[in-house]
Scaffold this motif. Structure first.
Motif, PDB file in Angstrom:
ATOM      1  N   TYR A   1       1.201  -1.064   0.230  1.00 53.53           N
ATOM      2  CA  TYR A   1      -0.077   0.725   0.050  1.00 53.53           C
ATOM      3  C   TYR A   1       0.688   1.276  -0.723  1.00 53.53           C
ATOM      4  CZ  TYR A   1      -4.418  -2.381   0.768  1.00 53.53           C
ATOM      5  OH  TYR A   1      -5.143  -3.512   0.973  1.00 53.53           O
ATOM      6  N   GLU A   2       2.005   1.704   0.429  1.00 52.70           N
ATOM      7  CA  GLU A   2       2.728   2.516   0.626  1.00 52.70           C
ATOM      8  C   GLU A   2       3.790   2.854  -0.439  1.00 52.70           C
ATOM      9  OE1 GLU A   2       3.466   3.607   4.431  1.00 52.70           O
ATOM     10  OE2 GLU A   2       2.404   2.226   5.360  1.00 52.70           O
ATOM     11  N   LYS A   3       3.936   1.549  -1.110  1.00 49.34           N
ATOM     12  CA  LYS A   3       5.093   1.728  -2.735  1.00 49.34           C
ATOM     13  C   LYS A   3       4.034   2.453  -3.312  1.00 49.34           C
ATOM     14  CE  LYS A   3       6.320  -2.959  -1.512  1.00 49.34           C
ATOM     15  NZ  LYS A   3       6.349  -4.331  -1.133  1.00 49.34           N
ATOM     16  N   SER A   4       5.125   3.560  -3.947  1.00 49.03           N
ATOM     17  CA  SER A   4       4.462   3.898  -5.885  1.00 49.03           C
ATOM     18  C   SER A   4       4.806   2.953  -6.495  1.00 49.03           C
ATOM     19  CB  SER A   4       6.341   4.585  -6.304  1.00 49.03           C
ATOM     20  OG  SER A   4       7.065   4.087  -6.650  1.00 49.03           O
ATOM     21  N   ALA A   5       3.414   2.723  -7.439  1.00 46.09           N
ATOM     22  CA  ALA A   5       3.519   1.724  -8.208  1.00 46.09           C
ATOM     23  C   ALA A   5       4.694   1.822  -9.189  1.00 46.09           C
ATOM     24  CB  ALA A   5       3.054   2.754  -9.800  1.00 46.09           C
ATOM     25  N   VAL A   6       5.716   2.726  -9.416  1.00 48.12           N
ATOM     26  CA  VAL A   6       6.987   1.508 -10.179  1.00 48.12           C
ATOM     27  C   VAL A   6       8.031   0.784  -9.081  1.00 48.12           C
ATOM     28  CG1 VAL A   6       9.647   2.453 -10.791  1.00 48.12           C
ATOM     29  CG2 VAL A   6       7.055   3.936 -11.605  1.00 48.12           C
ATOM     30  N   VAL A   7       7.625   1.322  -7.750  1.00 50.07           N
ATOM     31  CA  VAL A   7       8.504  -0.046  -6.717  1.00 50.07           C
ATOM     32  C   VAL A   7       7.431  -0.734  -6.925  1.00 50.07           C
ATOM     33  CG1 VAL A   7       8.769  -0.641  -4.709  1.00 50.07           C
ATOM     34  CG2 VAL A   7      10.059   1.789  -5.528  1.00 50.07           C
ATOM     35  N   TYR A   8       6.177  -0.623  -6.426  1.00 51.23           N
ATOM     36  CA  TYR A   8       5.436  -2.005  -7.316  1.00 51.23           C
ATOM     37  C   TYR A   8       5.427  -2.867  -7.753  1.00 51.23           C
ATOM     38  CZ  TYR A   8       0.291  -4.354  -7.106  1.00 51.23           C
ATOM     39  OH  TYR A   8      -0.526  -4.539  -7.604  1.00 51.23           O
ATOM     40  N   LYS A   9       5.459  -2.270  -9.062  1.00 48.09           N
ATOM     41  CA  LYS A   9       4.858  -3.157 -10.363  1.00 48.09           C
ATOM     42  C   LYS A   9       6.157  -3.587 -10.474  1.00 48.09           C
ATOM     43  CE  LYS A   9       0.742  -0.952 -12.354  1.00 48.09           C
ATOM     44  NZ  LYS A   9       0.381  -1.254 -13.367  1.00 48.09           N
ATOM     45  N   SER A  10       7.432  -3.039 -10.194  1.00 49.70           N
ATOM     46  CA  SER A  10       8.303  -3.539 -10.497  1.00 49.70           C
ATOM     47  C   SER A  10       8.946  -4.569  -9.689  1.00 49.70           C
ATOM     48  CB  SER A  10       9.969  -2.371 -10.589  1.00 49.70           C
ATOM     49  OG  SER A  10      10.165  -1.273 -11.132  1.00 49.70           O
TER      50      SER A  10
ATOM     51  N   LEU B   1       9.655  -8.581 -11.276  1.00 50.17           N
ATOM     52  CA  LEU B   1      10.391  -9.401 -11.037  1.00 50.17           C
ATOM     53  C   LEU B   1      10.314 -10.887 -10.192  1.00 50.17           C
ATOM     54  CD1 LEU B   1      13.772  -9.703 -10.110  1.00 50.17           C
ATOM     55  CD2 LEU B   1      12.833  -9.055  -7.679  1.00 50.17           C
ATOM     56  N   LYS B   2       8.777 -10.849  -9.805  1.00 48.53           N
ATOM     57  CA  LYS B   2       8.849 -12.332  -8.709  1.00 48.53           C
ATOM     58  C   LYS B   2       8.382 -13.050 -10.294  1.00 48.53           C
ATOM     59  CE  LYS B   2       7.300 -15.111  -5.712  1.00 48.53           C
ATOM     60  NZ  LYS B   2       5.998 -15.972  -6.529  1.00 48.53           N
ATOM     61  N   ILE B   3       7.311 -12.108 -11.252  1.00 46.52           N
ATOM     62  CA  ILE B   3       6.986 -13.304 -12.716  1.00 46.52           C
ATOM     63  C   ILE B   3       8.444 -13.795 -13.208  1.00 46.52           C
ATOM     64  CG2 ILE B   3       6.291 -13.110 -14.682  1.00 46.52           C
ATOM     65  CD1 ILE B   3       4.478 -10.938 -13.385  1.00 46.52           C
ATOM     66  N   GLU B   4       9.647 -13.383 -13.236  1.00 44.43           N
ATOM     67  CA  GLU B   4      10.998 -13.525 -13.532  1.00 44.43           C
ATOM     68  C   GLU B   4      11.332 -14.916 -13.120  1.00 44.43           C
ATOM     69  OE1 GLU B   4      13.280 -10.103 -15.041  1.00 44.43           O
ATOM     70  OE2 GLU B   4      11.969 -10.053 -16.926  1.00 44.43           O
ATOM     71  N   GLN B   5      11.643 -14.467 -11.565  1.00 50.56           N
ATOM     72  CA  GLN B   5      11.949 -15.377 -10.783  1.00 50.56           C
ATOM     73  C   GLN B   5      10.787 -16.713 -10.807  1.00 50.56           C
ATOM     74  OE1 GLN B   5      11.218 -13.242  -7.078  1.00 50.56           O
ATOM     75  NE2 GLN B   5      14.276 -12.279  -6.901  1.00 50.56           N
ATOM     76  N   ASP B   6       9.480 -16.904 -10.859  1.00 47.84           N
ATOM     77  CA  ASP B   6       8.802 -18.291 -11.478  1.00 47.84           C
ATOM     78  C   ASP B   6       9.614 -18.638 -12.549  1.00 47.84           C
ATOM     79  OD1 ASP B   6       7.874 -17.380  -8.795  1.00 47.84           O
ATOM     80  OD2 ASP B   6       6.125 -16.768  -9.729  1.00 47.84           O
ATOM     81  N   GLY B   7      10.945 -18.264 -13.322  1.00 44.02           N
ATOM     82  CA  GLY B   7      10.517 -18.651 -14.473  1.00 44.02           C
ATOM     83  C   GLY B   7      10.144 -18.348 -16.496  1.00 44.02           C
TER      84      GLY B   7
END
Length: 304
Positions: free
Chosen positions: A251-260, A264-270
């Motif tokens: 909730y307290e993250k900017s859109a750039v940080v949150y979406k980044s 990253l999690k998508i890529e870490q999942d392969g």
């Protein structure tokens, strides 16, 4: 360039949605798209007009030189430009779309009519611009050689990327009013009636046919998961790999940080992010943005 059937169908969908939209004037300074539909701490809110918006417009020359040349001399006189209003607002929209103007909260009053004409005027330049972005996206996707392992991914934002908030914003001066988040949720979001962007729907379906895995990454709160899924299905979307929404820790993250972090999690999942589409620069900047990004137009609101 968008085909007229696409434009007409889209306008019809928007008109139907607009007919049931309630108009209310908001006393609150709040941009629901910044947190996307969740109330963030006060420091996250943009509660003032960015100085560059109104300071930029008066700096654009209000007059121009008209010169005549003869064999003996060149004479010039200052003339008022009859297109002054249009030039100013075109320059403002150019600044918005190029990410030059940032952190603005509302469309400048002098540009509300311009934005309205851009969005829903005759021939809808907005829909033609969306169609151009989609056609380029399709050409790029067609040029890729997929791995065949089911790990080639495409990331989409939702609002003003796959579905349209235009019917609601049309009742609020096309972004010229600050939005009451409670009104937005109750009279729009919870009703799950946002229509599809026809060109984006066409692209989405094409990606599925090509074999891409689709990730939907939105700034909406996890509390809106059910209503968001219902809206997407009603708008004709299906078979996405994952719908990612803000969790309490986001909730307290900017859109750039949150979406980044989510990408990253998508890529870490392969998965390999081969493409990324959104209407905000915060959808397309930061880390792990993908092999190529595609920016759809949106002069109605800004998400930091």
């Amino acid at each position: 360039m968008a085909s007229l059937p696409h434009i007409n169908q889209h306008n019809l969908n928007l008109q139907r949605a607009l007919q049931s939209t309630t108009t209310k004037h908001s006393p609150k300074i709040y941009n629901p798209f910044s947190s996307s539909m969740v109330r963030l701490p006060t420091h996250s809110l943009k509660t003032h007009q960015h100085p560059n918006i109104h300071s930029t417009i008066p700096k654009i020359p209000k007059a121009f030189n008209v010169c005549q040349s003869t064999a003996q001399e060149v004479t010039c006189e200052l003339k008022q430009s009859p297109e002054d209003y249009q030039v100013n607002c075109e320059a403002w929209r150019f600044g918005v779309e190029t990410n030059t103007l940032r952190s603005w909260t509302v469309v400048p009053p002098e540009c509300v009519e311009y934005v309205k004409n851009y969005m829903v005027g005759s021939g809808s330049q907005y829909l033609r611009d969306v169609d151009m972005v989609v056609n380029e996206s399709i050409a790029y996707a067609n040029s890729l050689k997929l791995s065949g392992d089911g790990k080639d991914a495409w990331v989409f934002d939702l609002d003003e990327t796959l579905i349209s908030t235009l019917p609601y914003l049309a009742a609020h001066q096309f972004g010229g009013e600050v939005i009451d988040v409670n009104d937005f949720i109750m009279t729009w979001l919870d009703r799950a009636v946002a229509p599809e962007l026809v060109a984006s729907h066409r692209f989405y379906a094409h990606l599925l046919e090509l074999g891409f895995k689709i990730f939907l990454l939105t700034g909406r709160s996890h509390h809106q998961r059910n209503v968001t899924e219902r809206n997407l299905v009603r708008a004709g979307y299906h078979s996405w790999e994952s719908l990612l929404l803000r969790e309490p820790e986001d909730y307290e993250k900017s859109a750039v940080v949150y979406k980044s972090e989510k990408r990253l999690k998508i890529e870490q999942d392969g998965f390999r992010i081969r493409g990324n589409s959104g209407d905000q620069w915060s959808d397309l900047t930061g880390n792990t943005v993908g092999d190529r990004t595609f920016k759809l137009p949106n002069p109605m609101y800004y998400v930091a």
